[in-house]
Design a protein around this motif. Structure first.
Motif, PDB file in Angstrom:
ATOM      1  N   UNK A 157       0.822  -1.206   0.000  1.00  0.00           N
ATOM      2  CA  UNK A 157       0.000   0.000   0.000  1.00  0.00           C
ATOM      3  C   UNK A 157       0.858   1.259   0.000  1.00  0.00           C
ATOM      4  N   UNK A 158       1.987   1.202   0.682  1.00  0.00           N
ATOM      5  CA  UNK A 158       2.880   2.356   0.728  1.00  0.00           C
ATOM      6  C   UNK A 158       3.429   2.689  -0.656  1.00  0.00           C
ATOM      7  N   UNK A 159       3.732   1.669  -1.452  1.00  0.00           N
ATOM      8  CA  UNK A 159       4.246   1.924  -2.804  1.00  0.00           C
ATOM      9  C   UNK A 159       3.226   2.632  -3.680  1.00  0.00           C
ATOM     10  N   UNK A 160       1.965   2.534  -3.372  1.00  0.00           N
ATOM     11  CA  UNK A 160       0.935   3.176  -4.172  1.00  0.00           C
ATOM     12  C   UNK A 160       0.710   4.635  -3.784  1.00  0.00           C
ATOM     13  N   UNK A 161       1.020   5.006  -2.548  1.00  0.00           N
ATOM     14  CA  UNK A 161       0.652   6.347  -2.075  1.00  0.00           C
ATOM     15  C   UNK A 161       1.829   7.143  -1.530  1.00  0.00           C
ATOM     16  N   UNK A 162       3.070   6.641  -1.658  1.00  0.00           N
ATOM     17  CA  UNK A 162       4.170   7.337  -0.995  1.00  0.00           C
ATOM     18  C   UNK A 162       4.481   8.688  -1.633  1.00  0.00           C
ATOM     19  N   UNK A 163       4.043   8.924  -2.868  1.00  0.00           N
ATOM     20  CA  UNK A 163       4.257  10.221  -3.504  1.00  0.00           C
ATOM     21  C   UNK A 163       2.996  11.077  -3.523  1.00  0.00           C
ATOM     22  N   UNK A 164       1.945  10.631  -2.846  1.00  0.00           N
ATOM     23  CA  UNK A 164       0.708  11.410  -2.753  1.00  0.00           C
ATOM     24  C   UNK A 164       0.627  11.946  -1.329  1.00  0.00           C
ATOM     25  N   UNK A 165       0.805  13.247  -1.179  1.00  0.00           N
ATOM     26  CA  UNK A 165       0.912  13.850   0.138  1.00  0.00           C
ATOM     27  C   UNK A 165      -0.384  14.502   0.604  1.00  0.00           C
ATOM     28  N   UNK A 166      -1.504  14.187  -0.058  1.00  0.00           N
ATOM     29  CA  UNK A 166      -2.788  14.690   0.418  1.00  0.00           C
ATOM     30  C   UNK A 166      -3.251  13.868   1.623  1.00  0.00           C
ATOM     31  N   UNK A 167      -3.924  14.483   2.604  1.00  0.00           N
ATOM     32  CA  UNK A 167      -4.305  13.751   3.818  1.00  0.00           C
ATOM     33  C   UNK A 167      -5.199  12.550   3.545  1.00  0.00           C
ATOM     34  N   UNK A 168      -6.046  12.597   2.513  1.00  0.00           N
ATOM     35  CA  UNK A 168      -6.969  11.503   2.259  1.00  0.00           C
ATOM     36  C   UNK A 168      -6.338  10.282   1.644  1.00  0.00           C
ATOM     37  N   UNK A 169      -5.062  10.373   1.239  1.00  0.00           N
ATOM     38  CA  UNK A 169      -4.412   9.255   0.549  1.00  0.00           C
ATOM     39  C   UNK A 169      -3.192   8.763   1.325  1.00  0.00           C
ATOM     40  N   UNK A 170      -3.312   8.684   2.625  1.00  0.00           N
ATOM     41  CA  UNK A 170      -2.206   8.180   3.420  1.00  0.00           C
ATOM     42  C   UNK A 170      -1.231   9.254   3.838  1.00  0.00           C
ATOM     43  N   UNK A 171      -1.510  10.514   3.490  1.00  0.00           N
ATOM     44  CA  UNK A 171      -0.614  11.590   3.846  1.00  0.00           C
ATOM     45  C   UNK A 171      -0.818  12.058   5.276  1.00  0.00           C
ATOM     46  N   UNK A 172      -0.021  13.035   5.684  1.00  0.00           N
ATOM     47  CA  UNK A 172      -0.070  13.580   7.033  1.00  0.00           C
ATOM     48  C   UNK A 172      -0.771  14.940   6.981  1.00  0.00           C
ATOM     49  N   UNK A 173      -1.416  15.306   8.081  1.00  0.00           N
ATOM     50  CA  UNK A 173      -2.066  16.610   8.147  1.00  0.00           C
ATOM     51  C   UNK A 173      -1.035  17.729   8.010  1.00  0.00           C
ATOM     52  N   UNK A 174      -1.524  18.882   7.599  1.00  0.00           N
ATOM     53  CA  UNK A 174      -0.620  19.993   7.324  1.00  0.00           C
ATOM     54  C   UNK A 174       0.114  20.445   8.587  1.00  0.00           C
ATOM     55  N   UNK A 175      -0.545  20.419   9.713  1.00  0.00           N
ATOM     56  CA  UNK A 175       0.110  20.831  10.952  1.00  0.00           C
ATOM     57  C   UNK A 175       1.212  19.849  11.342  1.00  0.00           C
ATOM     58  N   UNK A 176       0.999  18.560  11.116  1.00  0.00           N
ATOM     59  CA  UNK A 176       2.009  17.561  11.465  1.00  0.00           C
ATOM     60  C   UNK A 176       3.180  17.543  10.493  1.00  0.00           C
ATOM     61  N   UNK A 177       3.012  18.099   9.300  1.00  0.00           N
ATOM     62  CA  UNK A 177       4.089  18.106   8.313  1.00  0.00           C
ATOM     63  C   UNK A 177       5.228  19.054   8.696  1.00  0.00           C
ATOM     64  N   UNK A 178       4.965  19.981   9.601  1.00  0.00           N
ATOM     65  CA  UNK A 178       5.997  20.942   9.986  1.00  0.00           C
ATOM     66  C   UNK A 178       6.906  20.413  11.084  1.00  0.00           C
ATOM     67  N   UNK A 179       6.694  19.180  11.520  1.00  0.00           N
ATOM     68  CA  UNK A 179       7.542  18.603  12.542  1.00  0.00           C
ATOM     69  C   UNK A 179       8.842  18.095  11.928  1.00  0.00           C
ATOM     70  N   UNK A 180       9.889  18.088  12.765  1.00  0.00           N
ATOM     71  CA  UNK A 180      11.224  17.715  12.273  1.00  0.00           C
ATOM     72  C   UNK A 180      11.273  16.269  11.799  1.00  0.00           C
ATOM     73  N   UNK A 181      10.480  15.403  12.408  1.00  0.00           N
ATOM     74  CA  UNK A 181      10.515  13.994  12.026  1.00  0.00           C
ATOM     75  C   UNK A 181      10.006  13.800  10.597  1.00  0.00           C
ATOM     76  N   UNK A 182       8.943  14.522  10.234  1.00  0.00           N
ATOM     77  CA  UNK A 182       8.412  14.419   8.869  1.00  0.00           C
ATOM     78  C   UNK A 182       9.388  15.039   7.870  1.00  0.00           C
ATOM     79  N   UNK A 183      10.016  16.148   8.259  1.00  0.00           N
ATOM     80  CA  UNK A 183      10.989  16.801   7.372  1.00  0.00           C
ATOM     81  C   UNK A 183      12.179  15.883   7.111  1.00  0.00           C
ATOM     82  N   UNK A 184      12.624  15.174   8.151  1.00  0.00           N
ATOM     83  CA  UNK A 184      13.726  14.234   7.983  1.00  0.00           C
ATOM     84  C   UNK A 184      13.318  13.067   7.100  1.00  0.00           C
ATOM     85  N   UNK A 185      12.083  12.587   7.248  1.00  0.00           N
ATOM     86  CA  UNK A 185      11.583  11.490   6.404  1.00  0.00           C
ATOM     87  C   UNK A 185      11.555  11.898   4.932  1.00  0.00           C
TER      88      UNK A 185
END
Length: 499
Positions: A157-185
């Motif tokens: 499932x990750x291979x299908x959505x890893x380049x889709x960063x919208x929240x409805x497709x396995x992405x993270x919310x906009x507020x959580x994207x500003x965390x250092x862990x997501x930036x490092x990922x």
């Protein structure tokens, strides 16, 4: 000596060009040989640039030494300069008497059948990547699973959505994207994709492609057109209500989430997530500059959003440029999930041993033609991507023993129902139907005979002409005497003056 250095550099450039021509004259069959050839050519091209960079200052002659040497040879005694250089050569060999002389003509020639010559790409790829055919995103998948509020997706499932960063497709919310862990990922994912592109496409100017994407991102960011990162606008009091799924549903602005009814919404108000989100919104609205206690100012907040958006944009572009590898990776993972551990190990062992044996055989029988190499294939199974027959269970699974000829495609025979059904949507079959005058190709699925297709098309044309309705025969007109007739007849009689 400057003229001799200049002559030597030109000679070396010609040998480099000949070495590139010798390698590009042959097209290897296996992906490892082809990729190794491309990396060798890339190294030779880098060496050409290095030698040219040394040659250019000699032609510019800013110090004037080259002009002085030419003047000395042309006006003075040429033999004097010649014997001076001979003396320098003798002095050098007297100082280093055991120095071995190398044949410079053999420096850049391709070496065939040399077991001592290691392959460049052997240490570049992991076993999962299969010499650049598939992605190996297992480490990135583990980093994604460790992100806060991330969905628990399997590797497939990750291979299908890893380049889709919208929240409805396995992405993270906009507020959580500003965390250092997501930036490092994102950095880890972007660096892997860039490295994969450089390793699999050594002859392309990857830096130029990345710079073009960077300019495209900057232009889109200035216009506020980056998807998912537009500037947030405060809702106005008279803004229209949000469309909900049901009449009883209630929307929470703080959590940006819909609840089924009022009771569920009231129970949600006492939760820690809602209280924290409401406090953050209240603190943001309390200060005019958009900053809040313990949070970043609006300008710094926007800069951090830009950094995250830039990495997401780069990942999307990289995946789009390597879409074939991404699709092949999904197919390969799905195929390997149906294999046993012994079959996986055997396939990996065949991958590493296949090219070495082929290289050794090519060195011994280099004068033989390719058609002399015979594979043991008594069942006449189709060949896989590695040039060997596919397993018999896979042959039975896909039904490759069944043959389906298609007269429209020039009597081409398709092996297996899957390939036969797939070819009806391919360009070759559709083009041949259009050559027969058939425009609506969707209705001709499972039809392979030319005569049958032509008969069906003629029948469709007849039915369409029969069902065509004449507007003049539908509208009825009435004359002064009460006679009812079609509009077309009425207009003809009127033109003749009979009414």
């Amino acid at each position: 000596m400057l003229l001799e250095d200049q002559r030597y550099l030109h000679e070396d450039l010609e040998r480099l060009e000949q070495g590139i021509a010798d390698r590009m004259g042959e097209e290897p069959k296996h992906i490892r040989d082809r990729l190794n050839r491309d990396h060798e050519v890339a190294q030779l091209l880098d060496q050409i640039q290095s030698q040219s960079a040394e040659l250019l200052p000699l032609y510019e002659d800013k110090s004037g030494l080259r002009s002085k040497e030419i003047l000395q040879i042309s006006t003075g005694d040429p033999f004097e300069e010649f014997y001076r250089q001979v003396a320098r050569i003798k002095e050098h060999h007297a100082r280093y008497p055991n120095e071995q002389a190398e044949n410079s003509e053999q420096w850049y020639r391709p070496r065939k059948g040399d077991d001592d010559q290691p392959f460049i790409v052997d240490s570049m790829f992991s076993g999962e990547e299969a010499y650049g055919r598939f992605f190996d995103l297992h480490s990135c998948h583990e980093s994604y699973l460790n992100l806060p509020n991330a969905k628990r997706l399997g590797y497939m499932q990750y291979l299908e959505v890893f380049d889709n960063f919208q929240p409805g497709y396995g992405g993270i919310k906009r507020a959580d994207k500003l965390k250092d862990q997501y930036f490092k990922y994102l950095g880890e994912l972007m660096e892997y994709l860039e490295s994969f592109m450089r390793r699999t496409r050594p002859l392309e100017n990857v830096d130029q492609i990345l710079n073009g994407w960077q300019q495209e991102f900057e232009s889109a960011w200035e216009k506020d057109e980056v998807q998912g990162w537009q500037k947030e606008k405060k809702a106005k009091p008279d803004a229209p209500e949000r469309t909900l799924s049901t009449v009883e549903a209630v929307w929470c602005d703080a959590c940006e989430k819909e609840f089924k009814n009022e009771n569920v919404y009231k129970g949600h108000l006492n939760g820690r997530k809602h209280i924290r989100a409401a406090e953050l919104i209240a603190q943001r609205e309390a200060t005019p500059d958009g900053s809040m206690n313990g949070a970043l100012p609006a300008s710094t907040h926007r800069l951090k959003e830009r950094a995250v958006a830039e990495r997401e944009f780069r990942v999307k572009k990289l995946v789009g440029a390597m879409n074939i590898e991404r699709d092949d990776t999904r197919v390969n993972v799905e195929r390997r999930q149906g294999m046993t551990e012994r079959e996986r190990q055997q396939e990996l062992e065949n991958l590493y041993n296949m090219t070495s044996s082929a290289q050794h055989q090519g060195g011994e029988d280099g004068d033989k033609e390719d058609g002399d190499d015979k594979l043991y294939n008594p069942l006449k199974l189709p060949l896989a991507w590695d040039g060997k027959p596919i397993p018999f269970w896979l042959y039975r699974l896909h039904g490759l023993g069944q043959e389906f000829p298609c007269e429209i495609c020039g009597n081409f025979v398709y092996r297996g129902r899957r390939a036969f059904d797939k070819h009806f949507n391919e360009t070759n079959h559709i083009t041949n139907l259009k050559r027969l005058g058939i425009t609506n190709t969707y209705l001709f699925r499972d039809i392979t005979s030319i005569a049958e297709a032509v008969r069906l098309w003629e029948k469709i044309q007849r039915d369409q002409s029969r069902n065509q309705i004449d507007d003049g025969s539908v509208v009825q007109m009435e004359d002064a005497e009460g006679n009812v007739m079609p509009e077309k007849v009425y207009l003809d009689l009127q033109k003749q003056g009979l009414l």
